[in-house]
Enzyme design. Sequence first.
Site, PDB file in Angstrom:
ATOM      1  N   GLY A   1       0.823  -1.205   0.000  1.00  0.00           N
ATOM      2  CA  GLY A   1       0.000   0.000   0.000  1.00  0.00           C
ATOM      3  C   GLY A   1       0.854   1.251   0.000  1.00  0.00           C
ATOM      4  N   SER A   2       0.389   2.280   0.712  1.00  0.00           N
ATOM      5  CA  SER A   2       0.989   3.613   0.597  1.00  0.00           C
ATOM      6  C   SER A   2       2.401   3.738   1.150  1.00  0.00           C
ATOM      7  CB  SER A   2       0.084   4.650   1.267  1.00  0.00           C
ATOM      8  OG  SER A   2      -1.138   4.770   0.561  1.00  0.00           O
ATOM      9  N   THR A   3       2.864   2.785   1.982  1.00  0.00           N
ATOM     10  CA  THR A   3       4.266   2.850   2.412  1.00  0.00           C
ATOM     11  C   THR A   3       5.196   2.721   1.203  1.00  0.00           C
ATOM     12  OG1 THR A   3       4.122   0.491   2.944  1.00  0.00           O
ATOM     13  CG2 THR A   3       3.964   2.034   4.789  1.00  0.00           C
TER      14      THR A   3
ATOM     15  N   LYS B   1       4.828   4.235  -1.503  1.00  0.00           N
ATOM     16  CA  LYS B   1       4.957   5.539  -2.156  1.00  0.00           C
ATOM     17  C   LYS B   1       6.319   6.162  -1.857  1.00  0.00           C
ATOM     18  CE  LYS B   1      -0.017   6.397  -2.199  1.00  0.00           C
ATOM     19  NZ  LYS B   1      -1.164   7.010  -1.518  1.00  0.00           N
TER      20      LYS B   1
END
Length: 590
Positions: free
Chosen positions: A308-310, A312
């Site tokens: 997920g967003s980690t 990014k």
Amino acid sequence: MERAKSFHRRKIVIVFLGMMLALVLLGVRLTKLMIGDSEYYASLAQDLHERERTIKAERGRILDRNGVVLADNRTVCTISVIHSQIKDPEQVIQVLTKELKLDEAAVRKRVEKVSSIERIAKNVEKEVGDKIREYDLAGVKVDEDYRRYYPFGSMASKVLGFTGGDNQGIIGLEVEYDKVLEGTPGKILTLTDARGIELENTGESRLEPEEGMDLKISIDSNIQKFAEQAAYKVMDQKQAESVSILILNPKNGEIYAMTNVPEFDLNDPYELTDVLKEKTGTGDADALQDALNRMWRNGCLNDTYEPGSTFKVVTAAAGLESGVVTLQDTFSCPGFKIVEDRRIRCHKVGGHGAETFVQATQNSCNPVFIEVGLRLGVERYFSYFRQFGLSEKTGVDLPGEAATIMHREENVGQVELATISFGQSFQITPLQLAATVSSIINGGVRITPHLALEASERDGTLRDVYTYEKGKQILSEETSQTMRYLLEQVVDGGGGKNAYIEGYRIGGKTATSETLPRSANQYISSFIGFAPADDPQVLALCVINKPQGVYYGGTIAAPVVKEIFENILPYLGLEKAAAEPETGTFLANS
């Protein structure tokens, strides 16, 4: 007549010469047997009259970085019987049944079995072995042995691992460093007569075992306790399926703590945890073994998940390094982004509106990171993916590390690239994420996460120091510095604000990803954080699997890392700093 006598004399001579030749050959053969092969036949004779019993070597201990013993040994006994030496079988059966608390029929079967030596029980407590020895029963042998003992029970169970009945490593460090820890077994030799009965007044000869070497590892037992306490606390609060926490030094890869709760009891590793007991019930042997295998799995490195967003952090680092984005670039988020025929939404349905790249990172805005990924393009994105080390395993010194599960580059279109850019549609291990983020924020040098530090003899004599090659430079120091600043903003005023600690400079990134299948509506919440933000000395990753109720990473995972940092930063000697981050420097230079 004369001819017959002559023939008879020749016959006698031939017979005599034949006998002489036979005697000579026999003499030669006897000489060879008595002199040339004497050692060989003496050895065979000795083997026929010797009975051998193995003495296990004391296994080397596993110590934490401060010398605290995490894996030790306890003296136990192995009880055996020698059929030919037993004088009172009934007494032997009754004593062994009583003291070992075994079934009489099973003991009788072994005692009455005609064999050179029959083992009745192993891993018997020393007190019980001593009591049996006091009976002085002919034919009963009580040999002292060793059993692995873990002073802290379940602590770091999936890292340390455990040993089998013959003291060999089964999982974890116990199997990874088995050759270092195992030592060399000894022997007990007893002389017997042709019937196998032990000769009186001959005693026993012993070849003493050589103990294994101690292994010092990077785990800090105090930090490990903090991590496990925090993991159990949030698992209980959120009724999560499991929680994984990794804490390491982002500069050199030394792992300070690694926990996957629920952990299991190392001193009773075949006893299922309560949760697994409920799920397994009274199933068959295959179901039980499957449950055990799941209980023993180290989720930090044996299992993969959508980060997920980690992830990014990776997209941002690649975008900044390549120059396709700068900190002052502005974007507009209407709450979605259309890629080919797909409408990919932002977690904020109404959108974030106009925002800089710094703000987009603070907001964890999917459309902005999709845009950065598309600017990079498939070929360049995959080039950075490989450059950052994500296409290979980390090389951690634990067995069973899983590899990244990623699309084949030639099969990636714009939609796949878009989802990869914000951490979905592929899977990595928590350890791989932690190692990669460490490398991005430590100045840009790829690290090898590891545990073993040194091996030494029991008296402290150093035998080996484990070294790990410095990884390659995966991005510039300038980009690494920018990433530290960017991630500090996430904690200072963005989605990671629940990890903020007054007086400390903390950087980090939140994530909330769906598990497969999507229709299950179950989530994985996570947060990765580091401190101090300007010179990272410690990095922590918390992954909460299938929490109930509120599941956002910034809401439930960030506070876990905050609590851990509040405990371990002072412990590591990291003092609070009054100075605020210099926010203008990066904006001016980007």
